[in-house]
Design an enzyme around this catalytic site. Structure first.
Site, PDB file in Angstrom:
ATOM      1  N   GLU A  27       0.842  -1.204   0.000  1.00 21.67           N
ATOM      2  CA  GLU A  27       0.000   0.000   0.000  1.00 21.67           C
ATOM      3  C   GLU A  27       0.877   1.253   0.000  1.00 21.67           C
ATOM      4  O   GLU A  27       2.018   1.215   0.463  1.00 21.67           O
ATOM      5  CB  GLU A  27      -0.892  -0.079   1.250  1.00 21.67           C
ATOM      6  CG  GLU A  27      -1.736   1.128   1.565  1.00 21.67           C
ATOM      7  CD  GLU A  27      -2.827   1.406   0.559  1.00 21.67           C
ATOM      8  OE1 GLU A  27      -2.487   1.620  -0.618  1.00 21.67           O
ATOM      9  OE2 GLU A  27      -4.017   1.445   0.948  1.00 21.67           O
ATOM     10  N   ASP A  28       0.356   2.341  -0.524  1.00 20.59           N
ATOM     11  CA  ASP A  28       1.141   3.579  -0.544  1.00 20.59           C
ATOM     12  C   ASP A  28       1.146   4.283   0.808  1.00 20.59           C
ATOM     13  O   ASP A  28       2.184   4.654   1.323  1.00 20.59           O
ATOM     14  CB  ASP A  28       0.634   4.537  -1.644  1.00 20.59           C
ATOM     15  CG  ASP A  28      -0.879   4.802  -1.575  1.00 20.59           C
ATOM     16  OD1 ASP A  28      -1.578   4.225  -0.716  1.00 20.59           O
ATOM     17  OD2 ASP A  28      -1.366   5.590  -2.417  1.00 20.59           O
TER      18      ASP A  28
ATOM     19  N   ARG B  76       1.096  11.820 -10.015  1.00 18.81           N
ATOM     20  CA  ARG B  76       1.685  10.473 -10.002  1.00 18.81           C
ATOM     21  C   ARG B  76       3.001  10.484 -10.784  1.00 18.81           C
ATOM     22  O   ARG B  76       3.892   9.683 -10.539  1.00 18.81           O
ATOM     23  CB  ARG B  76       0.724   9.457 -10.638  1.00 18.81           C
ATOM     24  CG  ARG B  76      -0.583   9.266  -9.866  1.00 18.81           C
ATOM     25  CD  ARG B  76      -1.271   7.984 -10.314  1.00 18.81           C
ATOM     26  NE  ARG B  76      -2.705   7.972 -10.033  1.00 18.81           N
ATOM     27  CZ  ARG B  76      -3.236   7.596  -8.871  1.00 18.81           C
ATOM     28  NH1 ARG B  76      -2.470   7.225  -7.882  1.00 18.81           N
ATOM     29  NH2 ARG B  76      -4.539   7.597  -8.711  1.00 18.81           N
TER      30      ARG B  76
ATOM     31  N   ASP C 252      -3.658   6.318   6.249  1.00 16.85           N
ATOM     32  CA  ASP C 252      -4.060   7.600   6.830  1.00 16.85           C
ATOM     33  C   ASP C 252      -4.918   7.277   8.062  1.00 16.85           C
ATOM     34  O   ASP C 252      -4.382   7.048   9.137  1.00 16.85           O
ATOM     35  CB  ASP C 252      -4.815   8.401   5.763  1.00 16.85           C
ATOM     36  CG  ASP C 252      -5.237   9.784   6.219  1.00 16.85           C
ATOM     37  OD1 ASP C 252      -4.915  10.170   7.341  1.00 16.85           O
ATOM     38  OD2 ASP C 252      -5.902  10.493   5.432  1.00 16.85           O
TER      39      ASP C 252
ATOM     40  N   PHE D 102      -1.192  16.462   3.402  1.00 18.11           N
ATOM     41  CA  PHE D 102      -1.504  15.711   2.188  1.00 18.11           C
ATOM     42  C   PHE D 102      -0.270  15.680   1.288  1.00 18.11           C
ATOM     43  O   PHE D 102       0.240  16.713   0.894  1.00 18.11           O
ATOM     44  CB  PHE D 102      -2.687  16.329   1.453  1.00 18.11           C
ATOM     45  CG  PHE D 102      -3.274  15.398   0.435  1.00 18.11           C
ATOM     46  CD1 PHE D 102      -4.100  14.354   0.824  1.00 18.11           C
ATOM     47  CD2 PHE D 102      -2.951  15.540  -0.903  1.00 18.11           C
ATOM     48  CE1 PHE D 102      -4.615  13.475  -0.107  1.00 18.11           C
ATOM     49  CE2 PHE D 102      -3.473  14.655  -1.846  1.00 18.11           C
ATOM     50  CZ  PHE D 102      -4.306  13.623  -1.450  1.00 18.11           C
TER      51      PHE D 102
HETATM   52  P1  5GP Z   1      -7.316   5.675   4.910  1.00 13.97           P
HETATM   53  O1  5GP Z   1      -8.447   4.758   4.651  1.00 13.97           O
HETATM   54  O2  5GP Z   1      -6.173   5.025   5.679  1.00 13.97           O
HETATM   55  O3  5GP Z   1      -7.761   6.948   5.568  1.00 13.97           O
HETATM   56  O4  5GP Z   1      -6.789   6.163   3.527  1.00 13.97           O
HETATM   57  C1  5GP Z   1      -6.007   5.368   2.789  1.00 13.97           C
HETATM   58  C2  5GP Z   1      -5.908   5.782   1.346  1.00 13.97           C
HETATM   59  O5  5GP Z   1      -6.188   7.175   1.141  1.00 13.97           O
HETATM   60  C3  5GP Z   1      -4.509   5.598   0.890  1.00 13.97           C
HETATM   61  O6  5GP Z   1      -4.305   4.309   0.407  1.00 13.97           O
HETATM   62  C4  5GP Z   1      -4.363   6.647  -0.183  1.00 13.97           C
HETATM   63  O7  5GP Z   1      -4.798   6.121  -1.406  1.00 13.97           O
HETATM   64  C5  5GP Z   1      -5.252   7.762   0.259  1.00 13.97           C
HETATM   65  N1  5GP Z   1      -4.474   8.800   0.995  1.00 13.97           N
HETATM   66  C6  5GP Z   1      -4.431   9.021   2.331  1.00 13.97           C
HETATM   67  N2  5GP Z   1      -3.630  10.047   2.655  1.00 13.97           N
HETATM   68  C7  5GP Z   1      -3.109  10.494   1.502  1.00 13.97           C
HETATM   69  C8  5GP Z   1      -2.177  11.533   1.167  1.00 13.97           C
HETATM   70  O8  5GP Z   1      -1.622  12.282   1.998  1.00 13.97           O
HETATM   71  N3  5GP Z   1      -1.904  11.681  -0.164  1.00 13.97           N
HETATM   72  C9  5GP Z   1      -2.459  10.905  -1.120  1.00 13.97           C
HETATM   73  N4  5GP Z   1      -2.107  11.142  -2.372  1.00 13.97           N
HETATM   74  N5  5GP Z   1      -3.334   9.908  -0.845  1.00 13.97           N
HETATM   75  C10 5GP Z   1      -3.651   9.700   0.448  1.00 13.97           C
HETATM   76 MG    MG Z   2      -3.724   3.614  -1.406  1.00 14.93          MG
END
Ligand code: 5GP
Ligand code: MG
Length: 220
Positions: free
Chosen positions: A136-137, A202, A140, A189
């Site tokens: 995963e990238d 990207r 959050d 972000f």
């Molecule tokens: P979560 O469900 O943990 O809140 O969010 C996860 C997903 O939201 C990540 O896999 C990513 O795709 C996106 N995301 C969360 N924070 C960021 C951020 O700072 N930048 C970007 N580009 N995507 C984010």
């Molecule tokens: Mg992601």
């Protein structure tokens, strides 16, 4: 008293200023849209090399299915697998690795919606009995990963580990922490290295903080 906290990743603290954009090569089309370079590409690569070693040490005994969470995870996935492949071809102990892809969507502009949808990818029933490494990238709130892990359970994998390039320090966190982490970052972000803002950025090598101009320009 000095606190003795074991670090499982590179921690980027809230006061970290990053680097001036002019010190790195940034595509001209994004130069007005970014605040600072936060994690240079070279550092991402060096950390990824070590994550590959840690993962192989733990999971290197059996066939691994590497599951890429698209789209944001694709650069990290490709580079991580390159390092794992390098380990496999230079060691006496090597294992086959296969790849699967899943596409999830949860974000609207720069806000996590918590409403996670699978919008494509491989048939997950092939994961039964396998050792799965989710790539995963960024984590959050952790809602996406919690949901994905619950979903995968239904397909009866033998083992599931998660590696995330980034983990955000945020009060919105549900408390989930992945098995392997590249960097822990402040609650900002970030974009670049396949992480997007409404599909833009990207095509940027470094992980950067987007500015207000960028948010406005590429608003959904
Ligand atoms: P979560 O469900 O943990 O809140 O969010 C996860 C997903 O939201 C990540 O896999 C990513 O795709 C996106 N995301 C969360 N924070 C960021 C951020 O700072 N930048 C970007 N580009 N995507 C984010
Ligand atoms: Mg992601």
């Amino acid at each position: 008293m000095e606190e003795n906290i074991a670090t499982d990743c590179i921690v980027i603290d809230d006061h970290e200023q990053g680097y001036d954009l002019d010190l790195f090569c940034i595509p001209k089309h994004y130069i007005e849209d970014l605040e600072r370079v936060y994690i240079p590409h070279g550092l991402i690569m060096d950390r990824t090399e070590r994550l590959a070693r840690d993962i192989m040490k733990d999971m290197g005994g059996h066939h691994i299915v590497a599951l890429c969470v698209l789209k944001g995870g694709y650069k990290f996935f490709a580079d991580l697998l390159d390092y794992i492949k390098a380990l496999n071809r230079n060691s006496d102990r090597s294992i086959p690795m296969t790849v699967d892809f899943i596409r999830l969507k949860s974000y609207y502009n720069d806000q996590s919606t918590g409403d996670i949808k699978v919008i494509g990818g491989d048939d997950l029933s092939s994961l039964a009995g396998k050792n799965v490494l989710i790539v995963e990238d960024i984590i959050d709130t952790g809602k996406t990963m919690r949901t994905l892990l619950a979903m995968l359970k239904n397909y009866n994998p033998q083992m599931v580990k998660v590696v995330s390039l980034l983990v955000k320090r945020t009060p919105r966190s549900v408390g989930y922490r992945p098995d392997y982490i590249g960097f822990e970052v402040p609650d900002k972000f970030v974009v670049g290295y396949a992480l997007d803002y409404n599909e833009y950025f990207r095509d940027l090598n470094h992980i950067c903080v987007i500015n207000e101009n960028g948010k406005l320009k590429y608003k959904a």
